[in-house]
Design a protein around this motif. Structure first.
Motif, PDB file in Angstrom:
ATOM      1  N   SER A 160       0.846  -1.198   0.000  1.00 45.31           N
ATOM      2  CA  SER A 160       0.000   0.000   0.000  1.00 45.31           C
ATOM      3  C   SER A 160       0.877   1.243   0.000  1.00 45.31           C
ATOM      4  CB  SER A 160      -0.887   0.019   1.246  1.00 45.31           C
ATOM      5  OG  SER A 160      -0.146   0.436   2.381  1.00 45.31           O
ATOM      6  N   PRO A 161       0.318   2.384  -0.410  1.00 42.34           N
ATOM      7  CA  PRO A 161       0.997   3.644  -0.120  1.00 42.34           C
ATOM      8  C   PRO A 161       0.874   3.940   1.371  1.00 42.34           C
ATOM      9  CG  PRO A 161      -1.171   4.068  -1.032  1.00 42.34           C
ATOM     10  CD  PRO A 161      -0.981   2.576  -1.080  1.00 42.34           C
ATOM     11  N   THR A 162       1.551   4.984   1.814  1.00 40.33           N
ATOM     12  CA  THR A 162       1.383   5.437   3.191  1.00 40.33           C
ATOM     13  C   THR A 162       0.015   6.116   3.305  1.00 40.33           C
ATOM     14  OG1 THR A 162       3.759   5.736   3.470  1.00 40.33           O
ATOM     15  CG2 THR A 162       2.329   6.905   5.004  1.00 40.33           C
ATOM     16  N   MET A 163      -0.804   5.630   4.229  1.00 37.58           N
ATOM     17  CA  MET A 163      -2.167   6.141   4.411  1.00 37.58           C
ATOM     18  C   MET A 163      -2.246   6.815   5.781  1.00 37.58           C
ATOM     19  SD  MET A 163      -4.140   2.749   2.952  1.00 37.58           S
ATOM     20  CE  MET A 163      -3.181   1.601   3.957  1.00 37.58           C
ATOM     21  N   SER A 164      -2.844   7.997   5.814  1.00 40.22           N
ATOM     22  CA  SER A 164      -2.810   8.788   7.046  1.00 40.22           C
ATOM     23  C   SER A 164      -4.194   9.290   7.437  1.00 40.22           C
ATOM     24  CB  SER A 164      -1.861   9.980   6.864  1.00 40.22           C
ATOM     25  OG  SER A 164      -0.549   9.534   6.588  1.00 40.22           O
ATOM     26  N   PRO A 181      -0.779  16.008  12.675  1.00 37.50           N
ATOM     27  CA  PRO A 181      -1.884  15.450  13.469  1.00 37.50           C
ATOM     28  C   PRO A 181      -2.529  14.284  12.722  1.00 37.50           C
ATOM     29  CG  PRO A 181      -2.576  17.495  12.407  1.00 37.50           C
ATOM     30  CD  PRO A 181      -1.114  17.315  12.080  1.00 37.50           C
ATOM     31  N   GLU A 182      -1.791  13.190  12.623  1.00 37.02           N
ATOM     32  CA  GLU A 182      -2.215  12.031  11.844  1.00 37.02           C
ATOM     33  C   GLU A 182      -1.679  10.742  12.447  1.00 37.02           C
ATOM     34  OE1 GLU A 182      -2.078  14.050   7.342  1.00 37.02           O
ATOM     35  OE2 GLU A 182      -0.444  12.746   8.013  1.00 37.02           O
ATOM     36  N   LEU A 183      -2.341   9.659  12.129  1.00 32.58           N
ATOM     37  CA  LEU A 183      -1.758   8.338  12.290  1.00 32.58           C
ATOM     38  C   LEU A 183      -1.184   7.915  10.936  1.00 32.58           C
ATOM     39  CD1 LEU A 183      -4.544   6.583  14.404  1.00 32.58           C
ATOM     40  CD2 LEU A 183      -2.475   7.735  15.219  1.00 32.58           C
ATOM     41  N   VAL A 184      -0.319   6.927  10.961  1.00 34.35           N
ATOM     42  CA  VAL A 184       0.280   6.404   9.729  1.00 34.35           C
ATOM     43  C   VAL A 184      -0.063   4.925   9.634  1.00 34.35           C
ATOM     44  CG1 VAL A 184       2.453   5.905   8.539  1.00 34.35           C
ATOM     45  CG2 VAL A 184       2.171   8.075   9.766  1.00 34.35           C
ATOM     46  N   VAL A 185      -0.627   4.513   8.512  1.00 34.26           N
ATOM     47  CA  VAL A 185      -1.005   3.118   8.291  1.00 34.26           C
ATOM     48  C   VAL A 185      -0.348   2.637   6.995  1.00 34.26           C
ATOM     49  CG1 VAL A 185      -2.917   1.498   7.974  1.00 34.26           C
ATOM     50  CG2 VAL A 185      -3.225   3.516   9.430  1.00 34.26           C
ATOM     51  N   LEU A 190      -9.307   0.831  14.203  1.00 33.93           N
ATOM     52  CA  LEU A 190      -9.229   2.293  14.205  1.00 33.93           C
ATOM     53  C   LEU A 190     -10.627   2.930  14.273  1.00 33.93           C
ATOM     54  CD1 LEU A 190      -6.437   2.872  11.536  1.00 33.93           C
ATOM     55  CD2 LEU A 190      -6.291   3.410  13.970  1.00 33.93           C
ATOM     56  N   ARG A 191     -11.589   2.293  13.591  1.00 36.98           N
ATOM     57  CA  ARG A 191     -12.941   2.853  13.536  1.00 36.98           C
ATOM     58  C   ARG A 191     -13.630   2.841  14.898  1.00 36.98           C
ATOM     59  NH1 ARG A 191     -12.473   6.370  10.824  1.00 36.98           N
ATOM     60  NH2 ARG A 191     -10.469   5.774   9.995  1.00 36.98           N
ATOM     61  N   LYS A 192     -13.065   2.116  15.861  1.00 31.94           N
ATOM     62  CA  LYS A 192     -13.639   2.084  17.211  1.00 31.94           C
ATOM     63  C   LYS A 192     -13.375   3.388  17.969  1.00 31.94           C
ATOM     64  CE  LYS A 192     -13.298  -2.954  17.647  1.00 31.94           C
ATOM     65  NZ  LYS A 192     -12.634  -4.080  18.345  1.00 31.94           N
ATOM     66  N   TYR A 193     -12.501   4.236  17.396  1.00 30.98           N
ATOM     67  CA  TYR A 193     -12.128   5.476  18.068  1.00 30.98           C
ATOM     68  C   TYR A 193     -12.655   6.660  17.260  1.00 30.98           C
ATOM     69  CZ  TYR A 193      -9.015   2.383  20.621  1.00 30.98           C
ATOM     70  OH  TYR A 193      -8.521   1.367  21.397  1.00 30.98           O
ATOM     71  N   PRO A 194     -13.648   7.366  17.786  1.00 28.38           N
ATOM     72  CA  PRO A 194     -14.201   8.506  17.043  1.00 28.38           C
ATOM     73  C   PRO A 194     -13.183   9.622  16.826  1.00 28.38           C
ATOM     74  CG  PRO A 194     -15.120   8.373  19.270  1.00 28.38           C
ATOM     75  CD  PRO A 194     -14.354   7.110  19.045  1.00 28.38           C
ATOM     76  N   GLU A 195     -12.082   9.597  17.606  1.00 25.30           N
ATOM     77  CA  GLU A 195     -11.042  10.624  17.432  1.00 25.30           C
ATOM     78  C   GLU A 195     -10.259  10.441  16.134  1.00 25.30           C
ATOM     79  OE1 GLU A 195     -10.858   9.310  21.858  1.00 25.30           O
ATOM     80  OE2 GLU A 195     -11.332   8.447  19.905  1.00 25.30           O
ATOM     81  N   VAL A 196     -10.369   9.245  15.537  1.00 29.74           N
ATOM     82  CA  VAL A 196      -9.646   8.970  14.288  1.00 29.74           C
ATOM     83  C   VAL A 196     -10.538   9.365  13.119  1.00 29.74           C
ATOM     84  CG1 VAL A 196      -8.535   7.211  12.867  1.00 29.74           C
ATOM     85  CG2 VAL A 196      -8.357   7.089  15.372  1.00 29.74           C
ATOM     86  N   GLY A 197     -10.039  10.292  12.304  1.00 29.50           N
ATOM     87  CA  GLY A 197     -10.847  10.843  11.218  1.00 29.50           C
ATOM     88  C   GLY A 197     -10.592  10.175   9.883  1.00 29.50           C
ATOM     89  N   ALA A 198     -10.839  10.941   8.818  1.00 25.03           N
ATOM     90  CA  ALA A 198     -10.750  10.417   7.453  1.00 25.03           C
ATOM     91  C   ALA A 198      -9.286  10.243   7.031  1.00 25.03           C
ATOM     92  CB  ALA A 198     -11.462  11.370   6.500  1.00 25.03           C
ATOM     93  N   TYR A 199      -9.085   9.272   6.119  1.00 24.28           N
ATOM     94  CA  TYR A 199      -7.764   9.048   5.530  1.00 24.28           C
ATOM     95  C   TYR A 199      -7.485  10.101   4.437  1.00 24.28           C
ATOM     96  CZ  TYR A 199      -7.580   4.297   7.517  1.00 24.28           C
ATOM     97  OH  TYR A 199      -7.545   3.211   8.356  1.00 24.28           O
ATOM     98  N   ASN A 200      -6.204  10.391   4.237  1.00 25.20           N
ATOM     99  CA  ASN A 200      -5.828  11.221   3.090  1.00 25.20           C
ATOM    100  C   ASN A 200      -5.931  10.412   1.800  1.00 25.20           C
ATOM    101  OD1 ASN A 200      -3.602   9.539   3.637  1.00 25.20           O
ATOM    102  ND2 ASN A 200      -2.122  11.057   2.935  1.00 25.20           N
ATOM    103  N   GLN A 201      -5.705   9.095   1.901  1.00 17.88           N
ATOM    104  CA  GLN A 201      -5.867   8.157   0.785  1.00 17.88           C
ATOM    105  C   GLN A 201      -5.947   6.756   1.382  1.00 17.88           C
ATOM    106  OE1 GLN A 201      -2.392   8.253  -1.759  1.00 17.88           O
ATOM    107  NE2 GLN A 201      -0.964   8.036  -0.069  1.00 17.88           N
ATOM    108  N   LYS A 202      -6.555   5.829   0.675  1.00 16.70           N
ATOM    109  CA  LYS A 202      -6.631   4.458   1.201  1.00 16.70           C
ATOM    110  C   LYS A 202      -6.782   3.491   0.040  1.00 16.70           C
ATOM    111  CE  LYS A 202     -10.517   3.517   3.496  1.00 16.70           C
ATOM    112  NZ  LYS A 202     -11.715   3.647   4.351  1.00 16.70           N
ATOM    113  N   ILE A 203      -6.453   2.229   0.303  1.00 19.79           N
ATOM    114  CA  ILE A 203      -6.580   1.208  -0.748  1.00 19.79           C
ATOM    115  C   ILE A 203      -8.044   0.806  -0.865  1.00 19.79           C
ATOM    116  CG2 ILE A 203      -4.224   0.359  -0.522  1.00 19.79           C
ATOM    117  CD1 ILE A 203      -5.345  -1.987   1.107  1.00 19.79           C
TER     118      ILE A 203
END
Length: 333
Positions: A228-232, A294-298, A320-333
């Motif tokens: 995958s690319p780096t997804m944040s 202000p991101e996570l890296v996946v 990750l979806r269990k945490y409402p503090e985690v928002g939308a990805y910049n990109q995803k597979i």
């Protein structure tokens, strides 16, 4: 301290060695950055047929952002490689400490795969070679049959320029590889800091030692992986580390209980920087907190199938979806 002959000393340090035996046609893409003052001349002095691209220094960067991971620069390198039928395209970032690679067919090779190719070459010359790779890098550093046959050992470490540089030095690794393209060559290959031109010369040396093979041949010789690319996904700075800590605890508990993840047993958990979950077949997924946003890296990868790639991503994303503090990805597979 101003050193008036620094450029000459630097150039001499890189060229005081035997010339390449193979006449390589090389695109040296400098993006009007610092590397333009050195890269074309140094590569030519080593015996390359150099095609300079945007090698004049211009701090306004009139063409594009000088970053070999930036699509605009990458497309310019690809076009020039194909136009000139070059053996390889080497692209340097603005301050010249990173090197991006395009093969002779005009295909980009991601920096971690370039690292595996270089590790194969270097470990064939240095018995039981030690390497360091950041946790975002391909699993091939651990599983590649050529590296295993050469007795090479790779340790995964924290993502980040200073982390990889320091850990490579402390562990006396020959090279530290970072997925972003920072490569740290230690003695006798380099001086321990990241220098895109040292990495470029290592690529040329690798081609020189494989006179019957193209850059694409060497790339295609690697075991195939789905990557995958780096997804944040967005996550506020004051929340991201706490969430990663909870995810580490969750996956540790799951592994201890023998739970399957994405339908497989857990082979290993790497927790030096977030959590990297490695499954039985070598498929892996990483979640870490970004060091500067202000991101996570996946990142996820599978050596066996695209289906397993998507399965590990779905498993990580479900947590990750269990945490409402985690928002939308910049990109995803």
């Amino acid at each position: 301290v101003f050193v008036p002959d620094m450029g000459e000393r630097y150039t001499k340090a890189l060229t005081d060695r035997p010339k390449l035996k193979r006449r390589l046609k090389v695109v040296a893409a400098c993006g009007n950055g610092t590397a333009g003052a050195f890269a074309p001349q140094v590569l030519a002095a080593l015996g390359c047929d150099v095609i300079p691209l945007d090698a004049s220094l211009d701090y306004t960067f009139p063409r594009y952002n000088p970053n070999p991971e930036d699509m605009e620069m990458l497309h310019a390198i690809v076009a020039k490689v194909r136009e000139t039928v070059a053996d390889v395209g080497l692209g340097f970032d603005g301050d010249g400490d990173r090197c991006g690679v395009v093969d002779n067919t005009g295909e980009e090779i991601f920096a971690d795969k370039v690292g595996v190719m270089l590790a194969r070459d270097i470990s064939s010359l240095h018995k039981d070679a030690r390497f360091v790779a950041d946790v975002k890098s391909t699993g091939l550093f651990m599983t590649d049959p050529v590296l295993l046959a050469n007795g090479a050992k790779t340790t995964y470490w924290k993502t980040g320029h200073s982390y990889i540089k320091r850990f490579s030095h402390e562990t006396k690794a020959l090279v530290g590889f970072e997925k972003s393209g920072h490569f740290f060559f230690n003695p006798p290959l380099g001086r321990g800091y990241d220098d895109g031109l040292v990495a470029a010369i290592a690529v040329c040396d690798m081609l020189d030692r494989n006179p019957t093979k193209s850059m694409a041949d060497l790339r295609n010789a690697l075991p195939k992986t789905w990557q995958s690319p780096t997804m944040s996904p967005h996550c506020d700075d004051d929340k991201k580390y706490g969430i990663v800590d909870k995810l580490v605890a969750h996956f540790k508990t799951a592994a201890e209980k023998g739970d399957k993840i994405a339908g497989q047993a857990v082979r290993e958990l790497i927790t030096v920087n977030g959590i990297r979950v490695v499954l039985a077949d070598g498929t892996w997924g990483l979640i870490r907190a970004s060091s500067n946003k202000p991101e996570l890296v996946v990142v996820v990868e599978s050596p066996t199938s695209e289906a397993n790639l998507r399965a590990i991503f779905a498993a990580l994303d479900a947590e990750l979806r269990k945490y409402p503090e985690v928002g939308a990805y910049n990109q995803k597979i």
